[in-house]
Write an enzyme that holds these catalytic residues in place. Structure first.
Site, PDB file in Angstrom:
ATOM      1  N   HIS A 192      -3.033   7.324   3.155  1.00 60.87           N
ATOM      2  CA  HIS A 192      -3.509   6.034   2.627  1.00 60.87           C
ATOM      3  C   HIS A 192      -4.905   5.740   3.188  1.00 60.87           C
ATOM      4  O   HIS A 192      -5.130   5.811   4.404  1.00 60.87           O
ATOM      5  CB  HIS A 192      -2.509   4.930   3.001  1.00 60.87           C
ATOM      6  CG  HIS A 192      -2.982   3.566   2.625  1.00 60.87           C
ATOM      7  ND1 HIS A 192      -3.574   3.293   1.416  1.00 60.87           N
ATOM      8  CD2 HIS A 192      -2.958   2.387   3.304  1.00 60.87           C
ATOM      9  CE1 HIS A 192      -3.897   2.009   1.371  1.00 60.87           C
ATOM     10  NE2 HIS A 192      -3.540   1.441   2.499  1.00 60.87           N
TER      11      HIS A 192
ATOM     12  N   ASN B 163     -10.072   0.027   0.905  1.00 57.76           N
ATOM     13  CA  ASN B 163      -8.619   0.139   0.773  1.00 57.76           C
ATOM     14  C   ASN B 163      -8.207  -0.418  -0.593  1.00 57.76           C
ATOM     15  O   ASN B 163      -8.274  -1.627  -0.813  1.00 57.76           O
ATOM     16  CB  ASN B 163      -7.970  -0.659   1.913  1.00 57.76           C
ATOM     17  CG  ASN B 163      -6.449  -0.633   1.865  1.00 57.76           C
ATOM     18  OD1 ASN B 163      -5.847  -0.226   0.872  1.00 57.76           O
ATOM     19  ND2 ASN B 163      -5.817  -1.093   2.939  1.00 57.76           N
TER      20      ASN B 163
ATOM     21  N   CYS C  10       0.814  -1.225   0.000  1.00 56.81           N
ATOM     22  CA  CYS C  10       0.000   0.000   0.000  1.00 56.81           C
ATOM     23  C   CYS C  10       0.841   1.265   0.000  1.00 56.81           C
ATOM     24  O   CYS C  10       0.313   2.361  -0.172  1.00 56.81           O
ATOM     25  CB  CYS C  10      -0.948  -0.001   1.189  1.00 56.81           C
ATOM     26  SG  CYS C  10      -2.065  -1.403   1.196  1.00 56.81           S
TER      27      CYS C  10
END
Ligand code: ACO
Length: 315
Positions: A241, A271, A113
C-alpha cells in the site's frame, strides 16, 4: 485448492495535479517537509471527475488489456469509502457503463486502504461459485472529498484515483492465500459517515499509524509466504500500500527485500487508499514489468484498523 490469477489491469486519475509547492501556498507546509517525511511530491485531485467515472475508465482499460469481454465477467467488486452515491453502488454504475451481464454479482465494499486485497479474496471466493471465470476487482477513492484541508498533517498524504484488475479463476490454480484481519477497537484512524450528523473528515494519529503499518506489513508478508508455501526469493514483486515511502522502506528492510523487488509510485499519487495497489499494478503492466508466471505479494493496511496480504500470480 482453486484460485485466481491476474489477467490485466487499468487505472485512471483526475487530470489536475497538485504539487507540494501548491499546498505550501495554501497552508503552513513545504515541499521539503512533505517529501522528506513521506516521499510524496504531488497528487491528482478530482475536479469535474467523479469516483465512479475514474473506476469506469480504470475497469475499461483493465478489460481491454486482459482481452476479456464485459459479458465474460461474473463478479464486479468496487472497494471504496468515497462513493458519490451510497445507492446505487459504484459497482452497479460499472454494470451499466461497461455493459456487464445482468446476472453479474455487483457490490461495493469498504475496508478503507485494505479494500483491494479484501475484494481480491472475496472475488476469488465468489468465482468458485460462479458459472463465469472472470472478475473485475476495482479500487477507487476520491480522498480529497473527505480529507480535512485544515489539518496539514493528514491532508498532504492523500490523492484521488482508481485502479482495476481482471482476474481469472481456475479450479486447478492455487488460491491467493489471503491473510485478512481487523482490529475494530482502534481509534487511530477515523472518518464519520452520513448517519453521524458530522461532516465526513479523516482524523488520524499519524505516528501511531506509522508504527502499526510497519509492523503489519512485515507480519503480513511473512504470513502470506507461510500460508502459500512460497519462498521469498521466488516472489518477483512486493506491491505494498502506497501510504508513505518510509513505511515501505522500513518494512522491506525488516523482511530483507531489496529495492529491485519493490514497486513504488507514491511520489506522483500520494495515498490513493483502495486504488493504490491496483494503480501500481496497472503502471507496472504499462511499463512491461509484469510477465506471465511472475509472483507478487500484495499488502494493504488502513482504517478499521484493517490489513490484508495475498500472493497474486500473473496468468
Ligand atoms: N508540514 C510541516 N510540518 C508539519 C506538517 C506539514 N504538513 N504536518 C505536521 N507537521 C509538524 C508537526 O506539527 C510537528 O511539529 P512539532 O514537532 O513542532 O509539534 C512535526 O511536524 C512532527 O510531526 P509528526 O506528526 O510527529 O511527524 P511524523 O514524522 O510522524 O510524520 C506523518 C507525520 C507523515 C503523518 C507520519 O506519521 C505518517 O506517515 N503516518 C502514517 C500515515 C499513514 O500512512 N496512514 C495510512 C493509512 S491511511 C488510511 O488507511 C485511510
Amino acid at each position: 485448492m482453486s484460485g485466481v490469477k491476474l489477467r490485466g489491469c487499468g487505472h485512471c486519475v483526475p487530470a489536475r495535479v497538485v504539487t507540494n509547492d501548491d499546498l505550501a501556498r495554501r497552508m503552513d507546509t513545504s515541499d521539503a517537509w512533505i517529501s522528506s517525511r513521506t516521499g510524496i511530491r504531488s497528487r491528482h485531485i478530482c475536479g469535474e471527475e467523479t469516483q465512479a467515472q475514474l473506476c469506469t475508465e480504470a475497469a475499461r482499460m483493465a478489460l481491454e488489456r486482459a482481452g476479456v469481454r464485459p459479458e465474460e465477467i461474473g463478479v464486479c467488486l468496487v472497494a471504496t469509502m468515497t462513493p458519490e452515491s451510497l445507492m446505487p453502488s459504484t459497482a452497479c454504475a460499472l454494470q451499466k457503463a461497461l455493459g456487464l451481464a445482468q446476472d453479474t454479482v455487483c457490490f461495493d465494499m469498504n475496508a478503507a486502504c485494505t479494500g483491494f486485497v479484501y475484494a481480491l479474496h472475496t472475488a476469488e471466493c465468489l468465482l468458485a461459485a460462479s458459472p463465469r471465470r472472470f472478475a473485475l476487482v476495482v479500487g477507487g477513492d476520491a480522498m480529497s472529498r473527505i480529507v480535512d484541508w485544515s489539518d496539514r498533517s493528514t491532508c498532504i498524504l492523500f490523492g484521488d484515483g482508481a485502479g482495476a484488475a481482471v482476474v481469472e479463476y481456475r479450479p486447478e490454480w492455487p488460491s491467493v492465500g489471503a491473510v485478512l484481519g481487523c482490529d475494530g477497537d482502534s481509534e487511530l484512524l477515523y472518518a464519520a459517515g452520513p448517519g453521524s450528523g458530522k461532516t465526513p473528515r479523516i482524523a488520524m494519529e499519524g505516528t501511531r499509524v506509522f508504527k502499526f503499518a510497519v509492523e503489519t506489513v512485515s507480519r503480513c508478508i511473512a504470513q502470506v509466504l507461510a500460508r502459500t508455501g512460497t519462498a521469498q526469493e521466488d516472489v518477483r514483486w512486493f506491491v505494498l500500500h502506497q501510504a508513505n515511502a518510509r513505511i515501505i522502506d522500513l518494512a522491506a528492510r525488516r523482511c530483507g527485500i531489496g529495492a529491485d523487488r519493490l514497486y513504488v509510485n507514491l511520489s506522483q499519487y500520494g495515498n490513493t487508499s483502495a486504488a493504490s495497489i491496483p494503480l501500481a499494478l496497472s503502471e507496472m503492466q504499462e511499463k512491461g514489468l509484469l510477465h506471465s508466471g511472475d509472483r507478487m505479494v500484495l499488502v494493504g493496511f488502513g482504517g478499521g484498523l484493517t490489513w490484508g496480504g495475498a500472493l497474486l500470480d500473473m496468468a
